[in-house]
Design a protein around this motif. Structure first.
Motif, PDB file in Angstrom:
ATOM      1  N   PRO A 167      26.166 -15.195  11.568  1.00 49.43           N
ATOM      2  CA  PRO A 167      24.745 -15.587  11.610  1.00 49.43           C
ATOM      3  C   PRO A 167      23.850 -14.659  10.789  1.00 49.43           C
ATOM      4  O   PRO A 167      22.909 -15.123  10.127  1.00 49.43           O
ATOM      5  N   GLU A 168      24.152 -13.364  10.808  1.00 45.04           N
ATOM      6  CA  GLU A 168      23.354 -12.422  10.010  1.00 45.04           C
ATOM      7  C   GLU A 168      23.612 -12.608   8.517  1.00 45.04           C
ATOM      8  O   GLU A 168      22.702 -12.450   7.697  1.00 45.04           O
ATOM      9  N   ARG A 177      21.480 -15.435   7.354  1.00 46.69           N
ATOM     10  CA  ARG A 177      20.088 -14.991   7.181  1.00 46.69           C
ATOM     11  C   ARG A 177      19.932 -14.158   5.909  1.00 46.69           C
ATOM     12  O   ARG A 177      18.929 -14.273   5.196  1.00 46.69           O
ATOM     13  N   LYS A 234      19.825 -16.449   2.894  1.00 46.76           N
ATOM     14  CA  LYS A 234      18.508 -17.073   2.777  1.00 46.76           C
ATOM     15  C   LYS A 234      17.501 -16.105   2.162  1.00 46.76           C
ATOM     16  O   LYS A 234      16.753 -16.467   1.243  1.00 46.76           O
ATOM     17  N   GLU A 247      26.058 -20.423  17.670  1.00 49.07           N
ATOM     18  CA  GLU A 247      25.365 -19.321  17.007  1.00 49.07           C
ATOM     19  C   GLU A 247      25.222 -19.593  15.512  1.00 49.07           C
ATOM     20  O   GLU A 247      24.176 -19.314  14.910  1.00 49.07           O
ATOM     21  N   ALA A 268      22.593 -22.282  15.047  1.00 50.48           N
ATOM     22  CA  ALA A 268      21.240 -21.758  15.252  1.00 50.48           C
ATOM     23  C   ALA A 268      20.739 -21.027  14.010  1.00 50.48           C
ATOM     24  O   ALA A 268      19.575 -21.174  13.611  1.00 50.48           O
ATOM     25  N   ALA A 269      21.608 -20.224  13.389  1.00 54.24           N
ATOM     26  CA  ALA A 269      21.206 -19.502  12.176  1.00 54.24           C
ATOM     27  C   ALA A 269      20.932 -20.464  11.030  1.00 54.24           C
ATOM     28  O   ALA A 269      20.000 -20.267  10.238  1.00 54.24           O
ATOM     29  N   ALA A 286      19.887 -23.592  11.364  1.00 53.53           N
ATOM     30  CA  ALA A 286      18.618 -24.262  11.669  1.00 53.53           C
ATOM     31  C   ALA A 286      17.428 -23.355  11.388  1.00 53.53           C
ATOM     32  O   ALA A 286      16.401 -23.790  10.848  1.00 53.53           O
ATOM     33  N   GLU A 287      17.568 -22.080  11.737  1.00 54.72           N
ATOM     34  CA  GLU A 287      16.484 -21.107  11.524  1.00 54.72           C
ATOM     35  C   GLU A 287      16.167 -20.942  10.040  1.00 54.72           C
ATOM     36  O   GLU A 287      14.998 -20.851   9.644  1.00 54.72           O
ATOM     37  N   THR A 288      17.195 -20.897   9.214  1.00 60.24           N
ATOM     38  CA  THR A 288      17.009 -20.636   7.781  1.00 60.24           C
ATOM     39  C   THR A 288      16.785 -21.910   6.965  1.00 60.24           C
ATOM     40  O   THR A 288      16.324 -21.836   5.821  1.00 60.24           O
TER      41      THR A 288
END
Length: 254
Positions: free
Chosen positions: A18-19, A22, A25, A44, A47-48, A50-52
């Protein structure tokens, strides 16, 4: 402008998945891809993404036991190979990933070919309802001696014989420059079969800004052919990934 995907099997490999998403991105990549994400819960990873706002373009089936490099062309290992395909497809569905690379493994001969075709038929059928593409990738005989797939024409013949509309070629310019060369013409010849393209320098598999292939030329060839999907940066950083990204601006500019 050329779009780029970060292969997180090599880039930011020191970070949890996940990191790493990010970080890709933040560095300006348009998409991501990975090798074996299975130690990270799919929720997890999703989620990453979707966030980015990034999409995971592809992931691999497991290699198998230590020292192996895939299972799908190994006679007598069909149960394990199909379990690995099921696992990869389940993970892909959970994160919205569009492609699964089914790894063939170390094998040769007509029996291996028949087994590979059977396992690819299984994978394509299982993937079709979700719109997932199945990829096969030739690997060079220096990095992966004895790997079943070693050339683009071999892969194209298998795709034609298999006859599945969701089976495509992963065209890794690094591997195929080593094995065959003539990359520009091979891209043109196989374009209708290509599902993804990856880049790295040859022969050191470093950043795609030096070595035997001029990727500015390759980008121009692909633009002329109408290719608009991201190119996968699958290279081995020689220092921290963030310190190796100077090539991106020039390649984006074409």
């Amino acid at each position: 402008m050329t779009r780029l995907s970060a292969n997180l099997g090599f880039l930011w490999a020191d970070l949890p998945l996940p990191e790493a998403i990010r970080a890709a991105k933040a560095a300006g990549f348009d998409a991501v891809e990975c090798h074996w994400p299975y130690e990270t819960p799919a929720a997890e990873t999703a989620a990453a993404l979707a966030e980015t706002g990034l999409v995971m373009l592809g992931l691999n089936t497991r290699r198998g036991q230590p020292g192996e490099n895939g299972l799908a062309a190994l006679p007598g290992r069909e149960v394990e190979a199909r379990a690995a395909i099921d696992e990869a497809l389940a993970y892909a569905r959970a994160i919205g990933c569009g492609a699964v690379h089914v790894m063939a493994g170390f094998a040769a001969g007509p029996e291996a070919r028949a087994v590979f075709l059977g396992n690819l038929a299984y994978a394509c059928q299982a993937a079709r309802a979700d719109g997932i593409t199945i990829l096969i990738e030739p690997l060079n005989h220096y990095d992966a001696p004895g790997y079943f797939l070693q050339g683009s024409d071999q892969a194209a013949a298998l795709i034609a014989e298999a006859g599945h509309d969701n089976l495509r070629l992963m065209f890794d310019c690094y591997h195929l420059q080593i094995m065959e060369g003539d990359v520009s013409r091979r891209l043109a010849r196989h374009l209708p079969l290509i599902g993804h393209i990856q880049i790295a320098s040859v022969p050191d598999r470093g950043t795609p800004d030096h070595g035997e292939l001029d990727y500015r030329h390759i980008v121009g060839v692909l633009s002329g052919l109408g290719w608009s999907r991201p190119l996968g940066a699958e290279y081995k950083p020689t220092r921290l990934t963030g310190e190796t990204l100077g090539w991106m601006a020039a390649l984006r500019a074409g």
